[in-house]
Design a protein around this motif. Structure first.
Motif, PDB file in Angstrom:
ATOM      1  N   ASP A  26       0.120  10.316  -4.940  1.00 46.74           N
ATOM      2  CA  ASP A  26      -0.544  10.517  -3.483  1.00 46.74           C
ATOM      3  C   ASP A  26      -1.763  10.357  -3.577  1.00 46.74           C
ATOM      4  O   ASP A  26      -2.714  10.221  -2.710  1.00 46.74           O
ATOM      5  N   VAL A  27      -2.149  10.618  -4.865  1.00 48.73           N
ATOM      6  CA  VAL A  27      -3.982  10.435  -4.680  1.00 48.73           C
ATOM      7  C   VAL A  27      -4.149   8.711  -4.674  1.00 48.73           C
ATOM      8  O   VAL A  27      -5.015   8.345  -3.884  1.00 48.73           O
ATOM      9  N   ALA A  28      -3.310   8.067  -5.539  1.00 48.36           N
ATOM     10  CA  ALA A  28      -3.408   6.369  -5.106  1.00 48.36           C
ATOM     11  C   ALA A  28      -3.348   6.153  -3.696  1.00 48.36           C
ATOM     12  O   ALA A  28      -3.939   5.081  -3.354  1.00 48.36           O
ATOM     13  N   ILE A  29      -2.549   6.614  -3.144  1.00 44.73           N
ATOM     14  CA  ILE A  29      -2.173   6.262  -1.728  1.00 44.73           C
ATOM     15  C   ILE A  29      -3.298   6.803  -0.733  1.00 44.73           C
ATOM     16  O   ILE A  29      -3.697   6.142   0.026  1.00 44.73           O
ATOM     17  N   ALA A  30      -3.918   7.940  -0.896  1.00 43.86           N
ATOM     18  CA  ALA A  30      -5.144   8.137  -0.258  1.00 43.86           C
ATOM     19  C   ALA A  30      -6.187   7.580  -0.614  1.00 43.86           C
ATOM     20  O   ALA A  30      -7.152   7.133   0.271  1.00 43.86           O
ATOM     21  N   TYR A  31      -6.284   6.979  -1.949  1.00 43.19           N
ATOM     22  CA  TYR A  31      -7.354   6.259  -2.146  1.00 43.19           C
ATOM     23  C   TYR A  31      -7.517   4.860  -1.436  1.00 43.19           C
ATOM     24  O   TYR A  31      -8.621   4.139  -1.273  1.00 43.19           O
ATOM     25  N   GLY A  32      -5.986   4.311  -1.487  1.00 43.65           N
ATOM     26  CA  GLY A  32      -5.948   3.088  -0.903  1.00 43.65           C
ATOM     27  C   GLY A  32      -5.365   2.077  -1.973  1.00 43.65           C
ATOM     28  O   GLY A  32      -5.995   1.840  -2.825  1.00 43.65           O
ATOM     29  N   PHE A  33      -4.146   1.633  -2.036  1.00 46.40           N
ATOM     30  CA  PHE A  33      -3.618   0.682  -2.734  1.00 46.40           C
ATOM     31  C   PHE A  33      -4.360  -0.537  -3.210  1.00 46.40           C
ATOM     32  O   PHE A  33      -4.530  -1.129  -4.131  1.00 46.40           O
ATOM     33  N   ASN A  34      -4.849  -0.902  -1.938  1.00 46.92           N
ATOM     34  CA  ASN A  34      -5.560  -2.297  -1.909  1.00 46.92           C
ATOM     35  C   ASN A  34      -6.747  -2.146  -2.517  1.00 46.92           C
ATOM     36  O   ASN A  34      -7.741  -3.126  -2.651  1.00 46.92           O
ATOM     37  N   LYS A  35      -7.318  -0.834  -2.495  1.00 47.91           N
ATOM     38  CA  LYS A  35      -8.773  -0.620  -3.180  1.00 47.91           C
ATOM     39  C   LYS A  35      -8.626  -0.466  -4.692  1.00 47.91           C
ATOM     40  O   LYS A  35      -9.741  -0.530  -5.257  1.00 47.91           O
TER      41      LYS A  35
END
Length: 602
Positions: A363-372
Motif C-alpha cells: 500500500d505504501v508503494a501504491i500511495a507513492y506511485g508504481f510508476n515513480k
C-alpha cells in the motif's frame, strides 16, 4: 477479480469532478484497480430512445471486499485523493441504552453454528442506495461467502419486528411463514419444493435440505425473520423507505462472518443520520462460548518496519513520510515512540485483506506511485529466500541424468486408473490413490502414484523418433494420508525409461549407479547445503535384490535397497517391463525403467 458496475455520474459526483475515460483509467491504475469497460450511453439506447446512465465496469482485487460497491470505491478514492479523512467508524448505544439481543440455541450447532448482526438506525435510502445495498449483499454471497455455504446475510425492517431475537434449529414441518415477496404461508418442506426450480434460490437449497432441522430467526413475537441461508420472511422486508435496518448473519465460518458484517455496516453507515455510526447487538450463545457484542469495529494494531518498506520499494522514506502514504490508503499510522525503525499502524475494519507487513508495504508503494518507483535493482534485498532441500536434491539428480545423456520430460500428473494400475499389472488400491470426485474425462481420474505411466505415454506419443530413447522425470506423486489435515501427501520420485531394440537393462542399471554415487558425493561434500548428521553420509550404501513384480519381466527386475543413517529401506525398483505392459501402452520395442523415492535421502 470481481467486476463492479457503477454509475458514472453518481461516482463523479462523489469524487467532486468529472473525469475523461483516460483520466479515470489513470486514477484506477494509480490506486491499484482496473477500469475494465466504459459502457457508452450511446450504446445503451432503448427502443423508446430513452438513455440509461453511463456506467463504468471496474475490476477490483478479489480480497478487497470494501471495493465491491460504489460506496466503497468512492470513499477509498476520495481518501486516496486527499479529499476526505479516514472515517472514524464507531459503535453507538441505542436510544434507550439497552442493546438488542439475539440468542443462539444449541439446536443450530450442526447446521450453521455461528450468528452475528448489527443495526443501522436512521438510515437514509433512495432507490440507488437501496439497489447498491442489495447488490453488495449479493456480491458478498457470491465471493467471500462461497454461494452462501459459509455465510448468509438477512436484512430486515426493524420497525416491523421486535427484539429480542432468537436463532433456532426447527424441524421443517414446524416452520411456517410467508417467504419474501409471497403472501401465502408455507412450511419449511413446502418452501423447499416451491423454490426447487427457482433460477436464483434453487441453487442454495442443498445447503440445508438434508438437515433434520432448518435454522430460523424469530423475533420476540415468534415472527419468522428469515430461514438462512435460503430466504427472508416477507413480514420484515426492507424497501427504499426503510429507516431502521436489522442485519442478521449466520455462518459456518466465524472469521468470514465477522468480515461480512464489518464490510456491510462500514459501507452503509455512510448513510445513517450520524455518518459512520453503527448500533451493536448482543449475541447470547453460552453453549459454544460465543456470547459477545457485535460488530467489533476496533482497528487492528500492528507494526511495520521502515527498513523493510524502503528495501522492498527501493526508497528512502522517513517514518512520517510513510505514515502520510498510509493515510492515503485508509490507515491510521504514527512513528513508533520506542523504535525509530517501526511504525505503529491501525488497520481499519474495512481491510480484512491486510495480514502481514508485506501488505502494508504494498500500500505504501501504491500511495507513492508504481510508476515513480526506482527502476534500478536494489543494492540490498529486503527478502531472505532459499530453495527447499528437496528441490536442491532434485536439481542435482536432474543435472547428473542430463549429463549422462538422458532427456527430461514433464508429463501430466493426472492419469486414468487403468494407466496407473491395470496397465502396469498392479491392483487398484482405493485407500492409496487420490481420486478425483468428478473427473471430466476417463483420462484424468487419479493423481499418479508412480511416474511410469507418464514416461510410457511420452514414448508412445513419440514413436516416430529414432531409437533408442532415454528419458527421465523428477517430480511428485501423491498418496492418501488420512492422518494429515489435507488428507494427502506428496512424494518426490526420480524415474527413467530406456526404449530401444535391445532391453537396455544394463544402461538403466548404470544410470542408477551414477545417480547413487553422485548422491553420496553430494552429501559427503554438503553440496548446495545438503547435510547428514555425523558420518551418516559416508556410511550411505545401496544394493539390489531380485524381486518378483508383475510389472516387470520375470527374473529381470530388482528392488533397490539403501541404508541411510543406519536405517535400511527399499526406495524403488528397476527392470525390464513385462510384454503385457508394453502391449497396453502400444510399444513394440523393449523398455527398461527405473523409479526411486528420493525423499528418503533427506
Amino acid at each position: 477479480m470481481p467486476t463492479v458496475t457503477v454509475d458514472k455520474a453518481a461516482l463523479f459526483k462523489e469524487l467532486g469532478r468529472n473525469y475523461t475515460k483516460e483520466e479515470f483509467d489513470e486514477l484506477c491504475f494509480d490506486f491499484g484497480i482496473e477500469l475494465d469497460e466504459d459502457v457508452n450511453t450511446d450504446e445503451n439506447r432503448k427502443a423508446d430512445s430513452k438513455q440509461e446512465p453511463g456506467q463504468y465496469k471496474i475490476d477490483v482485487p478479489a480480497n478487497r471486499y470494501d471495493l465491491v460497491c460504489i460506496e466503497g470505491i468512492a470513499l477509498m478514492l476520495n481518501i486516496f485523493l486527499g479529499r476526505k479523512p479516514v472515517p472514524n467508524w464507531r459503535l453507538v448505544a441505542p436510544p434507550n441504552g439497552e442493546l438488542q439481543s439475539m440468542t443462539a440455541s444449541p439446536t443450530v450447532a450442526n447446521v450453521r453454528p455461528y450468528c452475528s448482526g448489527a443495526i443501522l438506525r436512521n438510515i437514509k435510502f433512495n432507490q440507488a442506495r437501496y439497489d447498491s445495498f442489495i447488490a453488495l449483499q449479493d456480491k458478498l454471497h457470491q465471493n467471500l461467502a462461497r454461494q452462501r455455504t459459509l455465510v448468509a446475510i438477512g436484512t430486515h425492517d426493524l420497525d416491523t419486528i421486535e427484539a429480542p431475537f432468537s436463532y433456532e434449529g426447527v424441524s421443517p414441518k414446524d416452520i411456517k411463514f410467508a417467504p419474501l415477496n409471497q403472501t401465502k404461508e408455507m412450511t419449511g418442506e413446502e418452501i423447499m419444493r416451491f423454490y426447487e426450480k427457482d433460477p436464483h434460490l434453487g441453487r442454495y437449497l442443498h445447503i440445508i435440505r438434508d438437515s433434520p432441522v432448518y435454522p430460523v430467526i424469530y423475533d420476540k413475537n415468534r415472527v419468522v425473520c428469515s430461514m438462512p441461508p435460503i430466504i427472508n420472511g416477507n413480514h420484515s422486508k426492507i424497501s427504499p423507505n426503510t429507516r431502521n435496518i436489522f442485519i442478521d448473519i449466520t455462518a459456518t465460518d466465524k472469521t468470514k462472518m465477522e468480515i461480512v458484517n464489518n464490510i456491510l455496516v462500514t459501507m452503509f453507515s455512510l448513510y445513517t443520520e450520524e455518518p459512520f455510526t453503527v448500533e451493536p447487538i448482543k449475541i447470547i450463545s453460552p453453549h459454544n462460548n460465543e456470547t459477545r457484542e457485535v460488530p467489533d469495529l476496533t482497528p487492528r494494531p500492528t507494526q511495520a518496519q521502515v527498513s523493510y518498506i524502503n528495501e522492498c520499494c527501493g526508497l528512502n522514506l522517513s517514518p512520517p513520510e510513510i505514515c502520510k502514504m498510509l493515510s492515503r490508503m485508509c490507515y491510521l499510522a504514527n512513528p513508533s515512540k520506542n523504535d525509530p525503525n517501526l511504525i505503529d499502524v491501525n488497520i481499519p475494519p474495512t481491510r480484512a485483506d491486510v495480514l502481514h507487513q508485506a501488505d502494508i508495504m504494498e500500500d505504501v508503494a501504491i500511495a507513492y506511485g508504481f510508476n515513480k518507483l526506482p527502476t534500478y535493482f536494489p543494492s540490498q534485498s529486503g527478502t531472505v529466500a532459499q530453495p527447499l532441500a528437496i528441490n536442491k536434491l532434485s536439481d542435482i539428480i536432474r543435472v547428473e541424468a542430463a549429463m549422462a545423456g538422458w532427456s527430461e520430460v514433464m508429463p501430466l500428473i493426472l492419469c486414468s486408473i487403468a494407466e496407473n494400475f491395470d496397465w502396469l499389472n498392479r491392483k487398484y488400491d482405493s485407500k492409496k490413490a487420490v481420486r478425483l470426485a468428478n473427473p471430466k474425462t476417463l483420462e484424468y481420474q487419479v493423481v499418479r502414484t508412480t511416474l511410469l505411466p507418464g514416461l510410457l505415454k511420452t514414448i508412445r506419443e513419440n514413436k516416430h523418433h529414432s531409437v533408442p530413447m532415454k528419458i527421465f522425470e523428477v517430480s511428485d506423486v501423491a498418496f492418501q494420508a488420512p492422518e494429515l489435515q489435507r488428507k494427502a501427501r506428496n512424494e518426490r520420485h526420480f524415474a527413467a525409461a530406456w526404449y530401444g531394440k535391445t532391453s537396455g537393462f544394463e544402461i538403466v542399471h548404470g544410470l542408477l549407479d551414477r545417480i547413487m554415487l553422485m548422491l553420496k558425493s553430494a552429501f559427503v561434500t554438503r553440496e548446495e547445503g545438503l547435510q547428514m548428521k555425523g558420518k551418516d553420509a559416508e556410511k550411505m550404501t545401496y544394493w539390489i535384490e531380485e524381486v518378483d513384480d508383475p510389472t516387470y519381466f520375470p527374473g529381470h527386475a530388482a528392488n533397490i535397497h539403501v541404508r541411510v543413517g543406519g536405517k535400511e529401506m527399499v526406495v524403488g525398483a528397476f527392470g525390464i517391463l513385462h510384454p503385457t505392459v508394453l502391449e497396453k501402452f502400444e510399444l513394440k520395442f523393449p523398455v527398461s525403467t527405473l523409479e526411486i523415492n528420493i525423499e528418503v535421502f533427506l
